[in-house]
Enzyme design. Structure first.
Site, PDB file in Angstrom:
ATOM      1  N   ASP A 212     138.578 -19.826 -15.207  1.00 53.88           N
ATOM      2  CA  ASP A 212     137.898 -20.102 -16.474  1.00 53.88           C
ATOM      3  C   ASP A 212     138.736 -19.636 -17.654  1.00 53.88           C
ATOM      4  O   ASP A 212     138.354 -19.861 -18.801  1.00 53.88           O
ATOM      5  CB  ASP A 212     136.523 -19.410 -16.503  1.00 53.88           C
ATOM      6  CG  ASP A 212     135.471 -20.255 -15.813  1.00 53.88           C
ATOM      7  OD1 ASP A 212     135.741 -21.441 -15.548  1.00 53.88           O
ATOM      8  OD2 ASP A 212     134.376 -19.732 -15.535  1.00 53.88           O
TER       9      ASP A 212
ATOM     10  N   ASP B  39     130.636 -26.665  -8.145  1.00 52.73           N
ATOM     11  CA  ASP B  39     130.763 -25.302  -8.673  1.00 52.73           C
ATOM     12  C   ASP B  39     129.936 -24.323  -7.839  1.00 52.73           C
ATOM     13  O   ASP B  39     129.028 -24.725  -7.086  1.00 52.73           O
ATOM     14  CB  ASP B  39     130.272 -25.318 -10.129  1.00 52.73           C
ATOM     15  CG  ASP B  39     130.840 -24.184 -10.967  1.00 52.73           C
ATOM     16  OD1 ASP B  39     131.492 -23.285 -10.404  1.00 52.73           O
ATOM     17  OD2 ASP B  39     130.612 -24.196 -12.192  1.00 52.73           O
TER      18      ASP B  39
HETATM   19  C1  DGJ Z   1     131.958 -22.222 -14.232  1.00 45.98           C
HETATM   20  C2  DGJ Z   1     133.092 -23.171 -14.299  1.00 45.98           C
HETATM   21  O1  DGJ Z   1     134.292 -22.537 -13.966  1.00 45.98           O
HETATM   22  C3  DGJ Z   1     133.165 -23.777 -15.695  1.00 45.98           C
HETATM   23  O2  DGJ Z   1     134.267 -24.622 -15.797  1.00 45.98           O
HETATM   24  C4  DGJ Z   1     131.890 -24.516 -15.961  1.00 45.98           C
HETATM   25  O3  DGJ Z   1     131.767 -25.589 -15.083  1.00 45.98           O
HETATM   26  C5  DGJ Z   1     130.703 -23.576 -15.805  1.00 45.98           C
HETATM   27  N1  DGJ Z   1     130.724 -22.901 -14.547  1.00 45.98           N
HETATM   28  C6  DGJ Z   1     129.414 -24.328 -15.954  1.00 45.98           C
HETATM   29  O4  DGJ Z   1     128.327 -23.566 -15.665  1.00 45.98           O
END
Ligand code: DGJ
Length: 731
Positions: free
Chosen positions: A549, A479
């Site tokens: 997200d 991430d």
């Molecule tokens: C952003 C990601 O897109 C989410 O799926 C998740 O992993 C969060 N970060 C966690 O901080």
């Protein structure tokens, strides 16, 4: 197929399966763009399109008006500061501070191969003798600069890959203030510009606007390719749709700052260009050194957007995504982010795993919050040690228990970041990107590590590889949750601070390269606060990228439509989440959420121990559907039949197997309407002479009929309702 040089005409001809690209050498020195379009066998007379005999005058004919010539000539790669006032491809400054750059043709080579680009992701040939490369060598002798313009093609695809390498042949340093990777000048055809724009949780919506006089720019200066503007641009002739119209597209194989420009200029020509964004960029090139600019993939289609899309998909599946998973079913995963956020422990995760196994799910992914003292997003990034309060006995204990339930295990990491509240930051505050004396701006309470520094790259590598070696881990979600600002590196000298953004991206690539070579079994999923780094650079390392997200089934229609315009379905991270949707509160049927997620790499993002039995039962069916359809979705040809983003009522896409023996149609009625007849859908890509049976019915249609007459969808009762239609060739 192939590349050849007609010395008499001074023309390089690049022929892909169905396109031709012509580069001309005018007056023995100007490298001009002649043609990009439908494949042409006999191109004699093509050099006239460079219009060197026309007003404004050619300097060699009357020895005057050089500036007007420079400003009119259809350049293949545009210099700067010597008379061409359009968007330049390159700007180079000498130690004395002069910054004109004028490139003249020197020589060429044609190779029956495509080599990699040093330190950068790039497309590759799978077998020897299946690629061609043309290198055109140009020089600016005044400043001792050599510029190599590279063009590569593969025997089985229509894409043309362009990149540029600069070599300092002089005896003094040069400062590169701008170096784009591709540019060309075309006659204006009342083009429209198509791009993929958005925001966090609203990524890659298709956006069209007319190319009127002036510059039209798509870009990122955020340090990543970004949620806001994706490194893709296409110019379309009027009336272009999925099946008709001419399309000229560029897509950048790079994950940092980029610039894409379409500029309509005074003589009714259009310049299209793409490369690293020059804002904030300055690279010091010492004598004898070279600089490699990243690759731009160029695609032309004379059959609308659909053909462009399928060219990109085939190219990326066969020549960009290196992972052995590219042609494999991925395990159906369940991720605990939306289920628990930071509030979990071993017991909770094992409970999820147990229930997940019973429903056919194959892997548990532990998301953010397992390390340091991270119980919210205010701390611990950089401290990659297990939080034993949440996970007593450490990672191995948890992984063993999850595996005992019959699931594989995956883990979330965010290696590029550091929290000010972390042991790492307390020990090495200078490892964060920031400007001395200026309080750095936080995003999500975190700073970005200075990956231009080898010792920082080394620390990240040591800590992440230690985690991966500590237990049996099958998958990593990598991430990256903030964009870059306050650009300062404690290590770079003053005249190299402009290198930071690019060096940062090179540091990320180095880490990813090590990860996939030293842990080749890992399934890697890239992520950046959702889909903030959904680009070809990342695809080179990771076969799947978390799309957004926003997991709401309806919002995902537009996000996935835009994403699939360029990037294959095989790489689109798509999960079913709980309702009301956590991003925007909408309630949609579980079935619809499943059908929408089946268009990508499939999984769940919910607390399976808390949802209804009916939903759990449905998961059992959905996981079976995933394995049934994924080979087709992953490998097939994608056709966009209808767009909710455009019609605001319904969405429909279709995937056809390469041998045209089956097709899966996904239909989503977003809004119900009253007093209308059934809806007619015309399919695409079938064998016109084949017979297709709609699975589980006795309905049989000819391919020709389905593509012209179509088939009828009885409108479902209610909003947000979806249907899958699977047609199998029976004759
Ligand atoms: C952003 C990601 O897109 C989410 O799926 C998740 O992993 C969060 N970060 C966690 O901080």
């Amino acid at each position: 197929m192939g590349i050849q040089y007609d010395k008499d005409a001074g023309i390089f001809q690049i022929d892909t399966r169905s396109t031709t690209y012509l580069i001309g050498i005018a007056d023995g020195k100007y490298v001009g763009h002649i043609y990009y379009g439908k494949k042409i066998g006999d191109c004699r007379g093509a050099q006239r399109l460079m219009r060197t005999g026309e007003h404004p005058f050619v300097p060699s004919e009357n020895l005057r008006e050089k500036c007007r010539f420079m400003d009119n000539f259809p350049w293949e790669y545009a210099g700067w500061g010597t008379g061409d006032y359009r968007e330049s491809s390159i700007q180079v400054r000498t130690m004395e501070g002069y910054s004109a750059c004028e490139l003249y043709y020197d020589s060429y080579e044609i190779l029956r191969e495509k080599t990699g680009l040093k330190g950068l992701p790039a497309t590759f040939a799978k077998e020897e003798g299946t690629a061609w490369t043309l290198n055109i060598i140009c020089r600016d002798k005044c400043i001792g600069l050599k510029v190599i313009l590279s063009y590569s093609i593969f025997d089985d695809n229509d894409g043309i890959m362009r990149s540029v390498r600069l070599v300092n042949e002089g005896d003094a340093p040069l400062y590169i203030d701008r170096v784009l990777s591709a540019s060309w000048d075309m006659d204006n055809e009342a083009f429209e510009m198509l791009s993929l724009t958005g925001a966090w949780a609203r990524e890659r919506h298709m956006t069209r606007c007319p190319v009127t006089y002036g510059r039209h720019v798509i870009s990122s200066i955020r340090g990543e390719s970004s949620h806001q503007e994706n490194p893709f641009m296409a110019l379309l002739t009027p009336g272009t749709d999925q099946e008709k119209g001419q399309v000229y597209a560029m897509n950048f194989i790079y994950s940092g700052n980029f610039l894409a420009v379409a500029q309509a200029s005074q003589y009714d020509s259009v310049r299209m260009a793409m490369g690293i964004h020059p804002e904030g960029f300055c690279w010091k090139l010492m004598p004898g050194e070279d600089f490699q600019a990243p690759e731009v993939v160029c695609v032309y289609s004379d059959e609308g957007l659909g053909k462009m899309t399928r060219t990109f998909h085939d190219l990326y599946r066969e020549h960009l995504i290196r992972s052995p998973y590219v042609h494999k079913d991925r395990p159906v995963l369940i991720n605990n982010w939306e289920a628990t956020y930071f509030n979990f422990n071993t017991e909770k995760l094992v409970d999820i795993a147990k229930e997940a196994k019973a429903c056919g799910i194959e892997m548990l992914v532990m998301d953010d919050g397992w390390f340091g003292k991270r119980n919210d997003d205010n701390s611990s990034l950089g401290d990659w040690t297990v939080n034993e309060e949440k996970l007593p006995g450490g990672l191995k204990n948890l992984v063993d228990q999850v595996k005992a339930q019959g699931l594989k295990f995956g883990i979330w990491v965010e290696p590029e970041m550091v929290s000010p509240d972390s042991d790492l930051y307390r020990a090495h505050p200078d490892w964060a990107i920031q400007i001395p004396g200026r309080a750095p701006g936080l995003m999500r309470a975190q700073l970005v590590l200075d990956l231009s520094r080898p010792e920082v790259v080394e620390y990240v590598w040591e800590s992440i590889s230690a985690v991966l070696n500590s237990a049996d881990i099958s998958y990593v979600k990598w991430d990256m949750n903030r964009q870059l600002c306050d650009l300062g590196s404690a290590c770079l000298p003053p005249d190299r601070q402009g290198e930071l953004m690019h060096r940062y991206v090179l540091g990320v690539y180095e880490l990813l390269e090590r990860l996939i070579t030293q842990f080749p079994h890992l399934l890697l999923e890239n992520c950046s606060g959702g889909g903030g780094r959904f680009d070809g650079g990342m695809l080179y390392y990771s076969p799947q990228i978390w799309c957004s997200d926003d997991t709401d089934a309806v919002e995902r229609l537009a996000i996935q439509e835009g994403t699939a315009l360029v990037y294959p379905l095989s790489c689109m991270g798509a999960h079913v989440s709980d309702c009301p949707n956590h991003a925007l509160g909408r309630v949609t049927p579980f079935t619809t959420r499943g059908h929408v997620a089946l268009a990508g790499t499939f999984g769940y993002e919910l607390d399976i121990t808390k949802i209804s039995q009916a939903d759990r039962d449905e998961i059992k069916e959905q996981t079976k559907l995933y394995h049934k359809y994924h080979p087709l979705v992953r490998e097939g040809d994608y056709y966009r039949i209808a767009s909710w983003h455009e019609n605001h009522l319904y969405d429909c896409w279709q995937v056809v197997s390469k041998d045209r023996t089956e097709t899966l149609v996904t239909y989503v009625q977003v809004l119900s309407q009253i007093s209308f007849r059934s809806r007619r859908l015309r399919l695409q890509g079938l064998d016109p002479r084949g017979l297709y049976q709609l699975e589980d019915t006795d309905e049989i249609y000819s391919g020709e009929w389905l593509m012209n007459g179509g088939f009828l969808v009885q409108r479902p009762f209610g909003d947000f309702i979806s249907r899958l239609y699977h047609f199998i060739k029976v004759g």
